[in-house]
Design an enzyme around this catalytic site. Structure first.
Site, PDB file in Angstrom:
ATOM      1  N   TYR A   1      16.081  -2.833  -5.942  1.00  0.00           N
ATOM      2  CA  TYR A   1      15.090  -2.829  -6.416  1.00  0.00           C
ATOM      3  C   TYR A   1      15.006  -3.661  -7.142  1.00  0.00           C
ATOM      4  O   TYR A   1      14.903  -3.721  -8.495  1.00  0.00           O
ATOM      5  CB  TYR A   1      14.256  -1.357  -7.026  1.00  0.00           C
ATOM      6  CG  TYR A   1      12.686  -1.784  -6.832  1.00  0.00           C
ATOM      7  CD1 TYR A   1      11.703  -1.708  -6.156  1.00  0.00           C
ATOM      8  CD2 TYR A   1      12.003  -1.911  -8.580  1.00  0.00           C
ATOM      9  CE1 TYR A   1      10.254  -1.868  -6.177  1.00  0.00           C
ATOM     10  CE2 TYR A   1      10.389  -2.183  -8.935  1.00  0.00           C
ATOM     11  CZ  TYR A   1      10.175  -2.458  -7.266  1.00  0.00           C
ATOM     12  OH  TYR A   1       8.251  -2.594  -8.192  1.00  0.00           O
ATOM     13  N   SER A   3       4.750   1.258   2.847  1.00  0.00           N
ATOM     14  CA  SER A   3       4.050  -0.116   2.804  1.00  0.00           C
ATOM     15  C   SER A   3       4.291  -1.911   3.706  1.00  0.00           C
ATOM     16  O   SER A   3       5.832  -1.616   3.647  1.00  0.00           O
ATOM     17  CB  SER A   3       3.022  -0.639   1.576  1.00  0.00           C
ATOM     18  OG  SER A   3       3.881  -0.844   0.904  1.00  0.00           O
ATOM     19  N   SER A  11      -4.007  -2.482  -7.247  1.00  0.00           N
ATOM     20  CA  SER A  11      -3.086  -1.657  -6.778  1.00  0.00           C
ATOM     21  C   SER A  11      -1.913  -3.073  -5.816  1.00  0.00           C
ATOM     22  O   SER A  11      -1.882  -3.365  -4.652  1.00  0.00           O
ATOM     23  CB  SER A  11      -3.236  -1.247  -5.768  1.00  0.00           C
ATOM     24  OG  SER A  11      -2.185  -0.291  -4.695  1.00  0.00           O
ATOM     25  N   TYR A  48       6.455   2.154 -10.686  1.00  0.00           N
ATOM     26  CA  TYR A  48       7.964   2.993  -9.699  1.00  0.00           C
ATOM     27  C   TYR A  48       8.938   3.225 -10.679  1.00  0.00           C
ATOM     28  O   TYR A  48       9.089   2.642 -11.783  1.00  0.00           O
ATOM     29  CB  TYR A  48       8.008   1.583  -8.660  1.00  0.00           C
ATOM     30  CG  TYR A  48       9.156   2.605  -8.113  1.00  0.00           C
ATOM     31  CD1 TYR A  48       9.120   3.750  -7.829  1.00  0.00           C
ATOM     32  CD2 TYR A  48       9.857   1.557  -7.794  1.00  0.00           C
ATOM     33  CE1 TYR A  48      10.000   3.955  -6.231  1.00  0.00           C
ATOM     34  CE2 TYR A  48      11.409   2.413  -6.666  1.00  0.00           C
ATOM     35  CZ  TYR A  48      11.343   3.537  -6.794  1.00  0.00           C
ATOM     36  OH  TYR A  48      11.866   3.349  -5.554  1.00  0.00           O
ATOM     37  N   LYS A  57       7.354  -2.939 -13.799  1.00  0.00           N
ATOM     38  CA  LYS A  57       7.130  -2.025 -13.960  1.00  0.00           C
ATOM     39  C   LYS A  57       6.935  -0.980 -15.119  1.00  0.00           C
ATOM     40  O   LYS A  57       6.259  -0.769 -16.019  1.00  0.00           O
ATOM     41  CB  LYS A  57       8.304  -0.934 -12.801  1.00  0.00           C
ATOM     42  CG  LYS A  57       7.401  -1.590 -10.911  1.00  0.00           C
ATOM     43  CD  LYS A  57       5.923  -1.603 -11.081  1.00  0.00           C
ATOM     44  CE  LYS A  57       5.755  -1.492  -9.969  1.00  0.00           C
ATOM     45  NZ  LYS A  57       3.433  -1.940  -9.576  1.00  0.00           N
TER      46      LYS A  57
HETATM   47  N1  LIG Z   1       5.429   1.112  -2.066  1.00  0.00           N
HETATM   48  C1  LIG Z   1       5.982   1.801  -2.305  1.00  0.00           C
HETATM   49  O1  LIG Z   1       7.046   2.800  -2.206  1.00  0.00           O
HETATM   50  C2  LIG Z   1       5.669   2.101  -3.789  1.00  0.00           C
HETATM   51  C3  LIG Z   1       5.904   2.879  -5.037  1.00  0.00           C
HETATM   52  C4  LIG Z   1       5.609   2.542  -6.332  1.00  0.00           C
HETATM   53  C5  LIG Z   1       4.934   1.697  -6.833  1.00  0.00           C
HETATM   54  N2  LIG Z   1       3.747   1.038  -5.800  1.00  0.00           N
HETATM   55  C6  LIG Z   1       3.052   0.535  -5.860  1.00  0.00           C
HETATM   56  O2  LIG Z   1       1.961   0.119  -5.296  1.00  0.00           O
HETATM   57  C7  LIG Z   1       1.136  -0.969  -5.517  1.00  0.00           C
HETATM   58  C8  LIG Z   1       0.702  -1.109  -3.894  1.00  0.00           C
HETATM   59  O3  LIG Z   1       1.363  -1.968  -3.544  1.00  0.00           O
HETATM   60  P1  LIG Z   1       2.150  -1.021  -1.699  1.00  0.00           P
HETATM   61  O4  LIG Z   1       3.284  -0.365  -2.070  1.00  0.00           O
HETATM   62  O5  LIG Z   1       0.858  -0.097  -1.278  1.00  0.00           O
HETATM   63  O6  LIG Z   1       1.672  -2.157  -1.181  1.00  0.00           O
HETATM   64  P2  LIG Z   1       0.724  -3.659  -0.451  1.00  0.00           P
HETATM   65  O7  LIG Z   1       1.336  -4.064   1.102  1.00  0.00           O
HETATM   66  O8  LIG Z   1      -0.434  -2.183   0.326  1.00  0.00           O
HETATM   67  O9  LIG Z   1       0.085  -4.093  -1.689  1.00  0.00           O
HETATM   68  C9  LIG Z   1       0.702  -5.377  -2.524  1.00  0.00           C
HETATM   69  C10 LIG Z   1      -0.336  -6.300  -2.309  1.00  0.00           C
HETATM   70  O10 LIG Z   1      -0.292  -6.774  -3.587  1.00  0.00           O
HETATM   71  C11 LIG Z   1      -0.564  -8.163  -2.635  1.00  0.00           C
HETATM   72  N3  LIG Z   1      -0.207  -9.135  -3.461  1.00  0.00           N
HETATM   73  C12 LIG Z   1       0.559 -10.225  -3.020  1.00  0.00           C
HETATM   74  N4  LIG Z   1       0.624 -10.769  -4.062  1.00  0.00           N
HETATM   75  C13 LIG Z   1      -0.252 -10.886  -4.721  1.00  0.00           C
HETATM   76  C14 LIG Z   1      -1.024 -11.623  -5.537  1.00  0.00           C
HETATM   77  N5  LIG Z   1      -0.552 -12.956  -6.720  1.00  0.00           N
HETATM   78  N6  LIG Z   1      -2.156 -11.341  -5.792  1.00  0.00           N
HETATM   79  C15 LIG Z   1      -3.206 -10.449  -5.122  1.00  0.00           C
HETATM   80  N7  LIG Z   1      -2.630  -9.779  -4.864  1.00  0.00           N
HETATM   81  C16 LIG Z   1      -1.259 -10.145  -4.499  1.00  0.00           C
HETATM   82  C17 LIG Z   1      -0.569  -7.689  -1.284  1.00  0.00           C
HETATM   83  O11 LIG Z   1      -1.376  -8.824  -0.862  1.00  0.00           O
HETATM   84  C18 LIG Z   1      -0.682  -6.597  -0.504  1.00  0.00           C
HETATM   85  O12 LIG Z   1      -2.155  -6.263  -0.719  1.00  0.00           O
HETATM   86  C19 LIG Z   1       2.079  -2.141  -6.141  1.00  0.00           C
HETATM   87  O13 LIG Z   1       2.221  -2.050  -7.325  1.00  0.00           O
HETATM   88  C20 LIG Z   1       3.418  -1.109  -5.857  1.00  0.00           C
HETATM   89  O14 LIG Z   1       4.753  -2.170  -6.916  1.00  0.00           O
HETATM   90  C21 LIG Z   1       4.770   1.184  -4.524  1.00  0.00           C
END
Ligand SMILES: NC(=O)c1ccc[n+]([C@@H]2O[C@H](COP(=O)([O-])OP(=O)(O)OC[C@H]3O[C@@H](n4cnc5c(N)ncnc54)[C@H](O)[C@@H]3O)[C@@H](O)[C@H]2O)c1
Length: 318
Positions: free
Chosen positions: A206, A246, A144, A196, A214
């Site tokens: 984006y 987030s 994640s 996403y 993605k």
């Molecule tokens: N928030 C949205 O709108 C959304 C929509 C679809 C998918 N996502 C995906 O959900 C997943 C989680 O994201 P989120 O939105 O919950 O945000 P989030 O900030 O909770 O999670 C992202 C995490 O990635 C970590 N991270 C960044 N670079 C890193 C690295 N090099 N090594 C290890 N960890 C690293 C960050 O510290 C963070 O904890 C991601 O893959 C994101 O693309 C998010």
């Protein structure tokens, strides 16, 4: 007679209870650094289903996260339905940009946030897991995490370095984690990532190669499902989540607009919650989903099904 009544009661008591039961299983959720993202919500849902949960946290966020935990700043969001608090068995450091420690540049290894955490590579995480829990410590792995340093730039303006970094951290890391962690998994394990829909449709804003990352993640989910299914008998899926504000998403700069646009135009005209994603993740990681692999599962209030923005003046629009 009494015996018969008892049997009848027992049968009735269990009738209709199809539970997600993950007791006796251990999950690793990579990408948890606060209580505001999908990783935390997934960890909580997995724990609610009975799993023991370890998390992996990006070193620059690790101290802040540990402090939040220790100072009770997340106690409200850690509250479980049985009155207990969500516990993490371990909080490991992980920078998913590096397969082995030697890949990390010297200056990064010596920098303030990295120098005291030990081996923060994917290989280091693998070694810690086996040192702490033995040869086959895992049933569930959740990826994640994502990072695109140039996410605010249009793809056409993205540098090669920015593009490759986005794909490296956000997509290749899944391949690397699979290679190293799949052999540590017990039979019928499950791997899950978060995608996403910018992978398949244009989401202006984006940028930075994140849409490409993605697309790679979703394609790799299919190929890895085949390869890891045949080699290890494990399942690999990805959740295509709707927009959610987030910490990572806020870095995109337009997340509030994305959330309200989706809420206005999705079949279910409401904002997505993180626990809705967490609950689907728990289902996909559970024995109830043993027939699902290689899939991109939309958890987006149905937005992916739309082919046209909603105009309330149009015939057919409620
Ligand atoms: N928030 C949205 O709108 C959304 C929509 C679809 C998918 N996502 C995906 O959900 C997943 C989680 O994201 P989120 O939105 O919950 O945000 P989030 O900030 O909770 O999670 C992202 C995490 O990635 C970590 N991270 C960044 N670079 C890193 C690295 N090099 N090594 C290890 N960890 C690293 C960050 O510290 C963070 O904890 C991601 O893959 C994101 O693309 C998010």
């Amino acid at each position: 007679m009494r015996k018969g009544t008892c049997r009848f009661r027992r049968r009735r008591a269990y009738h209709g209870m199809l539970n997600i039961n993950l007791s006796g299983r251990r999950a690793l959720v990579a990408g948890v650094a606060d209580d505001g993202g999908f990783g935390f919500a997934i960890a909580k849902s997995l724990a609610e289903a009975g799993a023991a949960v370890c998390v992996a946290t990006w070193p620059p966020a690790l101290n802040i996260f540990r402090n939040l935990l220790e100072r009770g700043k997340m106690d409200a969001s850690r509250a479980m339905s049985d009155g207990s608090q969500l516990q993490f068995e371990r909080v490991y450091p992980l920078d998913a940009a590096f397969d082995v420690l030697g890949d990390a540049p010297d200056d990064l290894q010596k920098s303030k946030r990295y120098k005291d955490v030990g081996d923060f590579s994917i290989d280091g995480l693998t070694q810690r897991l086996t040192a702490d829990f033995g040869e086959t410590p895992l049933d569930i792995v959740v990826h994640s995490l994502a990072n695109g340093p140039e996410v605010k730039k249009a793809l056409i303006d993205t540098t090669r370095a920015g593009y490759l970094e986005a794909v490296s951290v956000s997509a290749y890391s899944l391949v690397s984690m699979m290679r190293r962690l799949a052999p540590l998994m017990r039979p019928k394990g499950s791997f899950l990532s978060l995608s996403y829909m910018a992978s398949e449709r244009v989401i202006p804003g984006y940028g930075g190669g994140m849409s490409s990352a993605k697309a790679a993640l979703e394609s790799d989910t299919r190929t890895l499902a085949y390869e890891a299914g045949r080699r290890y008998g494990i399942r690999v899926n990805t959740i295509s989540a709707g927009p959610f504000a987030s910490r990572a998403a806020s870095a995109i700069g337009i997340i509030d607009a994305m959330v309200s646009y989706c809420a206005a135009n999705a079949p279910l005209a409401e904002a997505l919650t993180a626990s809705e994603v967490g609950n689907v993740a728990a289902f996909l990681s559970s024995p109830l989903a043993t027939g699902i692999t290689g899939a991109t599962i939309y958890v987006d209030k149905g937005y992916h099904a739309m082919g046209m923005a909603v105009d309330r003046g149009m015939p057919g629009t409620p």
